[in-house]
Each structure stands twice: as C-alpha cells, then as structure tokens.
Design a protein around this motif. Structure first.
Motif, PDB file in Angstrom:
ATOM      1  N   GLU A 176      24.405 120.278  26.780  1.00  0.00           N
ATOM      2  CA  GLU A 176      24.352 120.353  25.294  1.00  0.00           C
ATOM      3  C   GLU A 176      24.218 121.825  24.674  1.00  0.00           C
ATOM      4  OE1 GLU A 176      22.137 118.417  21.599  1.00  0.00           O
ATOM      5  OE2 GLU A 176      21.030 118.836  23.413  1.00  0.00           O
ATOM      6  N   VAL A 177      23.415 122.535  25.367  1.00  0.00           N
ATOM      7  CA  VAL A 177      22.912 124.081  25.054  1.00  0.00           C
ATOM      8  C   VAL A 177      24.273 124.960  25.355  1.00  0.00           C
ATOM      9  CG1 VAL A 177      21.667 126.067  25.242  1.00  0.00           C
ATOM     10  CG2 VAL A 177      20.632 123.794  24.996  1.00  0.00           C
ATOM     11  N   VAL A 178      24.905 124.772  26.538  1.00  0.00           N
ATOM     12  CA  VAL A 178      25.903 125.499  26.689  1.00  0.00           C
ATOM     13  C   VAL A 178      27.151 125.214  25.893  1.00  0.00           C
ATOM     14  CG1 VAL A 178      27.801 125.847  28.410  1.00  0.00           C
ATOM     15  CG2 VAL A 178      25.295 125.782  29.136  1.00  0.00           C
ATOM     16  N   GLN A 179      27.427 123.951  25.360  1.00  0.00           N
ATOM     17  CA  GLN A 179      28.328 123.653  24.614  1.00  0.00           C
ATOM     18  C   GLN A 179      28.159 124.080  23.062  1.00  0.00           C
ATOM     19  OE1 GLN A 179      29.823 119.656  24.830  1.00  0.00           O
ATOM     20  NE2 GLN A 179      31.017 119.739  23.020  1.00  0.00           N
ATOM     21  N   LEU A 180      26.919 124.121  22.830  1.00  0.00           N
ATOM     22  CA  LEU A 180      26.554 124.395  21.343  1.00  0.00           C
ATOM     23  C   LEU A 180      26.579 126.054  21.001  1.00  0.00           C
ATOM     24  CD1 LEU A 180      23.537 122.256  20.320  1.00  0.00           C
ATOM     25  CD2 LEU A 180      25.562 122.410  18.978  1.00  0.00           C
ATOM     26  N   THR A 181      26.064 126.705  22.232  1.00  0.00           N
ATOM     27  CA  THR A 181      25.978 128.088  21.832  1.00  0.00           C
ATOM     28  C   THR A 181      26.988 129.008  22.423  1.00  0.00           C
ATOM     29  OG1 THR A 181      24.594 128.394  24.059  1.00  0.00           O
ATOM     30  CG2 THR A 181      23.575 127.890  22.224  1.00  0.00           C
ATOM     31  N   GLY A 182      27.738 128.226  23.431  1.00  0.00           N
ATOM     32  CA  GLY A 182      28.822 129.025  24.237  1.00  0.00           C
ATOM     33  C   GLY A 182      28.269 130.289  25.172  1.00  0.00           C
ATOM     34  N   LYS A 183      26.914 130.034  25.507  1.00  0.00           N
ATOM     35  CA  LYS A 183      26.028 130.929  26.448  1.00  0.00           C
ATOM     36  C   LYS A 183      25.572 130.050  27.407  1.00  0.00           C
ATOM     37  CE  LYS A 183      25.154 134.067  22.777  1.00  0.00           C
ATOM     38  NZ  LYS A 183      23.805 134.714  22.202  1.00  0.00           N
ATOM     39  N   PRO A 184      25.235 130.728  28.705  1.00  0.00           N
ATOM     40  CA  PRO A 184      24.608 129.914  29.789  1.00  0.00           C
ATOM     41  C   PRO A 184      23.279 129.473  29.293  1.00  0.00           C
ATOM     42  CG  PRO A 184      25.390 132.154  30.663  1.00  0.00           C
ATOM     43  CD  PRO A 184      25.496 132.018  28.993  1.00  0.00           C
ATOM     44  N   PHE A 185      22.887 128.409  29.913  1.00  0.00           N
ATOM     45  CA  PHE A 185      21.407 127.464  29.618  1.00  0.00           C
ATOM     46  C   PHE A 185      20.365 128.355  29.653  1.00  0.00           C
ATOM     47  CE2 PHE A 185      18.059 124.386  30.923  1.00  0.00           C
ATOM     48  CZ  PHE A 185      17.790 123.976  29.470  1.00  0.00           C
ATOM     49  N   ALA A 186      20.313 129.385  30.564  1.00  0.00           N
ATOM     50  CA  ALA A 186      19.263 130.499  30.803  1.00  0.00           C
ATOM     51  C   ALA A 186      19.095 131.462  29.613  1.00  0.00           C
ATOM     52  CB  ALA A 186      19.364 131.168  32.019  1.00  0.00           C
ATOM     53  N   ALA A 187      19.995 131.409  28.862  1.00  0.00           N
ATOM     54  CA  ALA A 187      19.898 132.383  27.686  1.00  0.00           C
ATOM     55  C   ALA A 187      19.107 132.127  26.615  1.00  0.00           C
ATOM     56  CB  ALA A 187      21.446 132.742  27.177  1.00  0.00           C
ATOM     57  N   SER A 188      18.778 130.543  26.545  1.00  0.00           N
ATOM     58  CA  SER A 188      18.017 130.094  25.666  1.00  0.00           C
ATOM     59  C   SER A 188      16.470 130.241  26.296  1.00  0.00           C
ATOM     60  CB  SER A 188      18.117 128.863  25.365  1.00  0.00           C
ATOM     61  OG  SER A 188      18.045 127.849  26.439  1.00  0.00           O
ATOM     62  N   ALA A 189      16.118 130.781  27.253  1.00  0.00           N
ATOM     63  CA  ALA A 189      14.957 130.820  27.822  1.00  0.00           C
ATOM     64  C   ALA A 189      13.921 131.751  27.106  1.00  0.00           C
ATOM     65  CB  ALA A 189      14.863 130.990  29.096  1.00  0.00           C
ATOM     66  N   PRO A 190      12.686 131.731  26.955  1.00  0.00           N
ATOM     67  CA  PRO A 190      12.106 132.967  26.381  1.00  0.00           C
ATOM     68  C   PRO A 190      11.921 134.061  27.360  1.00  0.00           C
ATOM     69  CG  PRO A 190      10.590 131.351  27.150  1.00  0.00           C
ATOM     70  CD  PRO A 190      11.853 130.749  27.214  1.00  0.00           C
ATOM     71  N   THR A 191      11.733 135.170  26.795  1.00  0.00           N
ATOM     72  CA  THR A 191      11.054 136.455  27.585  1.00  0.00           C
ATOM     73  C   THR A 191       9.730 136.560  27.792  1.00  0.00           C
ATOM     74  OG1 THR A 191      13.077 137.588  26.485  1.00  0.00           O
ATOM     75  CG2 THR A 191      11.674 138.906  27.430  1.00  0.00           C
ATOM     76  N   ILE A 192       9.590 136.650  28.948  1.00  0.00           N
ATOM     77  CA  ILE A 192       8.067 136.644  29.280  1.00  0.00           C
ATOM     78  C   ILE A 192       7.503 137.969  28.911  1.00  0.00           C
ATOM     79  CG2 ILE A 192       6.609 136.870  31.345  1.00  0.00           C
ATOM     80  CD1 ILE A 192       7.965 134.273  31.235  1.00  0.00           C
ATOM     81  N   GLY A 193       6.470 137.928  28.154  1.00  0.00           N
ATOM     82  CA  GLY A 193       5.633 138.719  27.460  1.00  0.00           C
ATOM     83  C   GLY A 193       4.329 138.299  27.419  1.00  0.00           C
ATOM     84  N   GLU A 194       3.663 139.073  26.382  1.00  0.00           N
ATOM     85  CA  GLU A 194       2.184 138.773  26.016  1.00  0.00           C
ATOM     86  C   GLU A 194       2.133 137.186  25.792  1.00  0.00           C
ATOM     87  OE1 GLU A 194      -2.023 139.291  25.436  1.00  0.00           O
ATOM     88  OE2 GLU A 194      -0.312 140.343  26.313  1.00  0.00           O
ATOM     89  N   PRO A 195       1.222 136.547  26.398  1.00  0.00           N
ATOM     90  CA  PRO A 195       1.198 135.074  26.299  1.00  0.00           C
ATOM     91  C   PRO A 195       0.461 134.778  24.920  1.00  0.00           C
ATOM     92  CG  PRO A 195      -0.494 135.784  27.853  1.00  0.00           C
ATOM     93  CD  PRO A 195       0.514 136.824  27.701  1.00  0.00           C
ATOM     94  N   ARG A 196       0.898 133.901  24.324  1.00  0.00           N
ATOM     95  CA  ARG A 196       0.544 133.452  22.769  1.00  0.00           C
ATOM     96  C   ARG A 196      -1.153 133.147  23.028  1.00  0.00           C
ATOM     97  NH1 ARG A 196       3.662 129.692  19.245  1.00  0.00           N
ATOM     98  NH2 ARG A 196       4.618 128.946  21.445  1.00  0.00           N
ATOM     99  N   TRP A 197      -1.584 133.752  21.894  1.00  0.00           N
ATOM    100  CA  TRP A 197      -3.232 133.947  21.666  1.00  0.00           C
ATOM    101  C   TRP A 197      -3.937 134.777  22.708  1.00  0.00           C
ATOM    102  CZ3 TRP A 197      -1.345 128.502  22.516  1.00  0.00           C
ATOM    103  CH2 TRP A 197      -0.866 127.941  21.419  1.00  0.00           C
ATOM    104  N   GLY A 198      -3.247 135.546  23.405  1.00  0.00           N
ATOM    105  CA  GLY A 198      -3.616 136.246  24.512  1.00  0.00           C
ATOM    106  C   GLY A 198      -4.075 135.498  25.719  1.00  0.00           C
TER     107      GLY A 198
END
Length: 307
Positions: A170-192
């Motif tokens: 569904e995501v690939v068809q909707l976005t035209g991008k690989p499924f992994a592209a919708s994953a978040p970027t690892i960074g500072e976790p919410r609330w620390g």
C-alpha cells in the motif's frame, strides 16, 4: 549509559522475548515510582493472556499498567493507533511526576513510540485490493507481489507476516517510494528516553523459550484460544496470527496435533527472537544488559543515574 536528566524521563526496557523485561520493568517502577507502558502488540488484546505471558493483576504489584487489554480480538492493532494513545499515556504519566517505564519487544511499536514517525496515509481501496490478494492467494501471493515492487522490503519482512506485506505494498503504491523510505530517522529518542536492551546467552534463552512454551500449553493456552474463537478470534486480522494462537487454531483445524502445535510455537517464538535481536541491535541508542545478571536492577540503576 546516558544518565536521566529529569525525574520523569522515561526508561524503555526492550529486547527479545523471554529475557526478563517484565520483571526488570516492575523492579524499576517500584524503585523509581514509575508506571508501566506496555509495548507488546499482542498484549493489547483482551483475553490474550496465557499465550502472551501477560502479567496477572496480582503479578503487577499494584503498579499502574497502560496499553494492556485495550482491544477486542476482532479489532485490528495498528502501529499508528498505538503511537497516538501510548504517547498520550507517557505524557500524562510525566505530568503526574511519575516515571514512565516502557516495556516490550514489538519492534515497530517501540520505534513508533520513541521516534517522531509520521505514518504515510492509507487508502481504503488500495488496502482492500491487497487484502483481497492476501485472502485469496495467501501470504505467498502478496510476497511475490512485494518482491517485484520492493525486493528490500520483501527480504526484511517475516515471510509469514502477510499483513505487514499488505501495508508495504500500500505504501509503495501510494508514495512511489520503497517501504523503508517511510521509516523514521534514528536520532534523539522522544522525551530523552533512556533505552535499555535486555538479552541473554542464546542457548540459555532458547531453554527459557522452550520452558515458557510448555508452561503456556500446560496452563491453558488451548482453552484460551477456544474461548477467544467464540469471541471472534478467527475474524480478527491481527490477533489470530499471533504466535501460539495461530498454531492452536491450525490444531483445531486438524493440520497437526497438540505436540506439533507446541513445537511450532516454540520454533516460531525462537525465530521471532532472532528478528527482535537483529532489529534492536541495529539501534545504537540501546544500552545492553544481561538478563541473567544477579544484580541486574542495581546495575541498570547505576547506569541510568550516571553513577
């Protein structure tokens, strides 16, 4: 380990199944004045108790627990809905001056809670199309489609997880991008949030999984599944596929006997543990501890407090 900088900074206890996360979470909550936020997708379901190793009310030591028993087995668990409600729980716990102790091993649910993850929209018609492919052709059919559309996603998703394959398509068809592209970027976790990963020696963990599986069957998993079938378990999109429940349903359908259902549950759990380990080990923010360590609680507290 990064020290907690605020008295209500959440602590997440993550990692593979059967490593001792629940006990550590309870110990931390008792010591720190915390409340537990469940992040095990199958423990969201009312009545799915034995097969998910859900703590009984007595075993919760009087500590408030959130995100347990919030769905009927006919309802579909979604990461997006979990994210919305669990974020609200964590923020309300913090507002009370308590410490949120986030406990569980459902990989995408953990990431949805700890990262700023904006989920792609859904399209009922596209979703319905791929769900019909799944219903008519089984997991093999949607997997074949996903391998054509997004080979990387097909390789990453568990071969039995047809529902996640449907979402990926569904995501690939909707976005035209690989499924992994919708994953978040690892960074500072919410609330620390301080993230603690609990693991054990593989051979010892396999033995714990074996014992846990045998105890589940001894303590009434088959009866539990039978009762839930009467409440619509077979009609549920998510719940019926849970490890243990799916195997018992297959036993009811004559595909194999009780001994084989138990063995397949053990094998499925062990396979899932390998996926959990691989997923969480990729996250550099996780601080790993050995669940077999006798002084586990004190060791985690020293690290969390920065001593």
């Amino acid at each position: 380990m990064v020290a907690v900088t605020d008295v209500s900074t959440p602590i997440a206890i993550v990692g593979p199944t059967a490593t001792g996360k629940s006990d550590l979470g309870l110990d931390l909550a008792e010591r720190l004045g915390g409340e537990i936020v469940n992040v095990d997708a199958m423990q969201l379901y009312r009545g799915m108790d034995v097969g998910t190793a859900k703590l009984t009310v007595d075993e919760r030591r009087g500590i408030p627990h959130h995100q347990l028993d919030v769905l009927d087995v006919t309802e579909t668990a979604t990461v997006a809905r979990y994210q919305e409600s669990a974020v609200r729980d964590v923020e309300e716990i913090r507002a009370r001056g308590a410490v949120p102790i986030i406990v569980g091993g459902s990989m995408m649910y953990v990431q949805s809670l700890l990262d700023e993850w904006a989920f792609p929209a859904t399209d009922p018609q596209i979703r319905a199309h791929w769900e019909s492919v799944l219903a008519e052709g089984g997991v093999a059919a949607v997997r074949a489609e996903l391998e054509r559309a997004d080979p990387e996603a097909a390789a990453a998703i568990l071969p039995t997880d047809g529902r996640r394959m449907v979402r990926a398509l569904e995501v690939v068809q909707l976005t035209g991008k690989p499924f992994a592209a919708s994953a978040p970027t690892i960074g500072e976790p919410r609330w620390g949030t301080v993230i603690v990963g609990v693991d054990r020696d593989t051979e010892a963990l396999d033995a714990r999984i074996r014992l846990r599986t045998e105890l589940m069957f001894e303590r009434g998993l088959v009866d539990e599944v039978e009762q839930l079938v009467g409440r619509g378990l077979r009609e549920g999109v998510t719940a019926q596929r849970a490890i243990g429940y799916a195997q018992v349903i297959a036993m009811f359908d004559g595909e194999y006997d009780r001994a084989e259902a138990l063995e397949r549950t053990f094998i499925g759990t062990r396979r899932y543990v390998r996926r959990q380990r691989s997923w969480f080990r990729r996250d550099p923010r996780v601080h790993w501890v050995d669940g077999a360590e006798p002084a586990l609680l004190d060791g985690v507290l020293r690290r969390v407090e920065g001593d």
